[in-house]
Design a protein around this motif. Structure first.
Motif, short mmCIF file in Angstrom:
data_model
loop_
_atom_site.label_atom_id
_atom_site.label_comp_id
_atom_site.label_asym_id
_atom_site.label_seq_id
_atom_site.Cartn_x
_atom_site.Cartn_y
_atom_site.Cartn_z
N LEU A 140 0.83 -1.21 0.00
CA LEU A 140 0.00 0.00 0.00
C LEU A 140 0.86 1.26 0.00
CD1 LEU A 140 -3.07 1.01 0.56
CD2 LEU A 140 -2.26 1.27 2.90
N LEU A 141 2.02 1.16 0.65
CA LEU A 141 2.91 2.32 0.78
C LEU A 141 3.96 2.37 -0.33
CD1 LEU A 141 3.64 2.22 4.62
CD2 LEU A 141 1.93 3.57 3.42
N ALA A 142 4.50 1.21 -0.68
CA ALA A 142 5.57 1.20 -1.69
C ALA A 142 5.69 -0.19 -2.29
CB ALA A 142 6.89 1.61 -1.06
N HIS A 143 6.26 -0.24 -3.48
CA HIS A 143 6.55 -1.50 -4.14
C HIS A 143 7.99 -1.91 -3.82
CE1 HIS A 143 2.82 -0.89 -6.19
NE2 HIS A 143 3.26 0.17 -6.86
N VAL A 144 8.20 -3.21 -3.63
CA VAL A 144 9.54 -3.72 -3.35
C VAL A 144 9.90 -4.80 -4.36
CG1 VAL A 144 9.45 -3.21 -0.88
CG2 VAL A 144 8.60 -5.42 -1.71
N ILE A 151 13.29 -0.96 -2.35
CA ILE A 151 12.07 -0.26 -2.72
C ILE A 151 12.18 0.21 -4.16
CG2 ILE A 151 10.67 1.78 -2.23
CD1 ILE A 151 11.67 1.56 0.70
N THR A 152 11.20 -0.18 -4.98
CA THR A 152 11.24 0.18 -6.40
C THR A 152 10.41 1.41 -6.73
OG1 THR A 152 9.43 -1.35 -6.89
CG2 THR A 152 11.66 -2.23 -7.04
N GLY A 153 9.57 1.85 -5.79
CA GLY A 153 8.79 3.06 -6.03
C GLY A 153 7.65 3.19 -5.06
N PRO A 154 7.13 4.40 -4.89
CA PRO A 154 5.99 4.62 -3.99
C PRO A 154 4.72 4.03 -4.57
CG PRO A 154 6.49 6.62 -5.18
CD PRO A 154 7.58 5.65 -5.53
#
Length: 269
Positions: A140-144, A151-154
Motif C-alpha cells: 500500500l505504501l511502496a513496491h519492493v 524499494i522500487t517506487g511509492p
C-alpha cells in the motif's frame, strides 16, 4: 483550533477503527474534548463502536469519559456552484461545527480511496496509518523487489499523502505529521519481520513518516466492540484481575499515545 487526527489507509483489516476508538477514548479519559467522524458511510464501524458504548453505559448506569460522535451534515444540492463537490462541503461543514467544542477531531477513513478520504487527509495535522506486519499491506505504501529488500517506487497511498501535503503547503498550513503504526507484529524474530523493519526504515526516510508501535493480535479487542469499551475501561466495569495479555495491551496503548506526540497530551494511565 482543534488538532485534527486522521486515521487512514486504503486497505481494510488493518485495525483503523480499533486504533481510532482507543486513541479517541484515551484522549477523552485524559480530560480532552474529542469529537469523531466516520467517513466510511456504508459500514461506519467507528460510529457503531461509539453507539455501542453509549448504549452499554446507559444500560449499566455508568458515566465514563467518551468521545462524541458526529454525522456528516446534509446540504442543499441546489446551493452548490458548478464544479463544487457535495462531499467537500459536508466534511468542511462538519469540521467547522466541531472545532469550537473540541480539542481534538478524529476522522476515521474507509479502507478504500474515496473523495471524502482524500479531502480528510489534506486536513490532517496528525495522520495515523495502521499497517499489518506483512508485505501485502506494505505494498500500500511502496513496491519492493522480489526479495523484499529494495524499494522500487511509492504506491498509491503514499502518492495520495504526498498530494495532501502539497495542498496543505499551498494553503500555508503546517506539514502533516505522518505516523505509520505497525499492528499485529509477532513476538518472534522472524525473517519476514526483519525484512519489514528494514523496508519501513528505508521508506520512512524516503517519503517522510515516523513509525510507532501498534497493537498485537488479541482476542480482547474483538470482545470489547459489542459493548463499545476499550482497554482503559475494564477496571471501571468491575474487572479486578487484569490478565497478562490485557496488561500488555494497555502498555501498547500507552506507548502509542506517547509516540503520537500530540499537543498537550501526556499519557497518565
Amino acid at each position: 483550533m482543534a488538532h485534527i487526527i486522521v486515521v487512514g489507509n486504503e486497505k481494510g483489516g488493518a485495525g483503523k477503527s480499533t486504533v481510532s476508538m482507543h486513541v479517541a477514548t484515551a484522549l477523552a479519559r485524559m480530560g480532552h474534548r474529542v469529537g469523531t467522524l466516520d467517513l466510511d458511510l456504508r459500514q461506519k464501524t467507528l460510529g457503531r463502536y461509539i453507539v455501542n458504548r453509549a448504549n452499554f453505559l446507559a444500560e449499566k448506569g455508568l458515566d465514563l469519559p467518551s468521545p462524541s460522535y458526529h454525522e456528516l451534515p446534509e446540504i442543499d444540492q441546489t446551493s452548490l456552484k458548478p464544479g463544487e463537490n457535495a462531499f467537500d462541503h459536508r466534511l468542511s461543514m462538519a469540521v467547522s461545527e466541531m472545532e469550537a467544542d473540541n480539542d481534538f477531531i478524529l476522522i476515521d477513513c474507509p479502507g478504500s480511496h474515496t473523495r471524502l478520504s482524500q479531502v480528510a487527509h489534506s486536513l490532517a495535522d496528525t495522520l495515523i496509518t495502521p499497517l499489518n506486519d506483512s508485505f501485502i499491506d506494505f505494498d500500500l505504501l511502496a513496491h519492493v523487489d522480489s526479495d523484499g529488500e529494495e524499494i522500487t517506487g511509492p504506491s498509491v497511498y503514499s502518492e495520495m499523502v504526498w498530494n495532501a501535503r502539497q495542498l496543505r503547503a499551498q494553503a500555508g498550513l503546517k506539514p502533516i505529521d505522518w505516523v505509520v503504526v505497525r499492528n499485529r507484529m509477532g513476538a518472534q524474530a522472524m525473517v519476514n519481520k526483519e525484512k519489514m523493519q528494514r523496508a519501513i526504515t528505508k521508506l520512512a526516510k524516503r517519503v517522510g513518516f515516523r513509525t510507532a508501535p501498534g497493537f498485537n493480535e488479541r482476542v480482547i479487542f474483538r470482545e470489547l466492540f459489542p459493548r463499545g469499551l476499550t482497554l482503559l475501561d475494564l477496571r471501571d466495569i468491575g474487572v479486578k484481575g487484569m490478565n497478562i495479555s490485557n496488561v500488555a495491551a494497555r502498555q501498547e496503548l500507552r506507548e502509542l499515545i506517547k509516540s503520537l506526540e500530540l499537543p498537550g497530551v501526556t499519557p497518565n494511565f
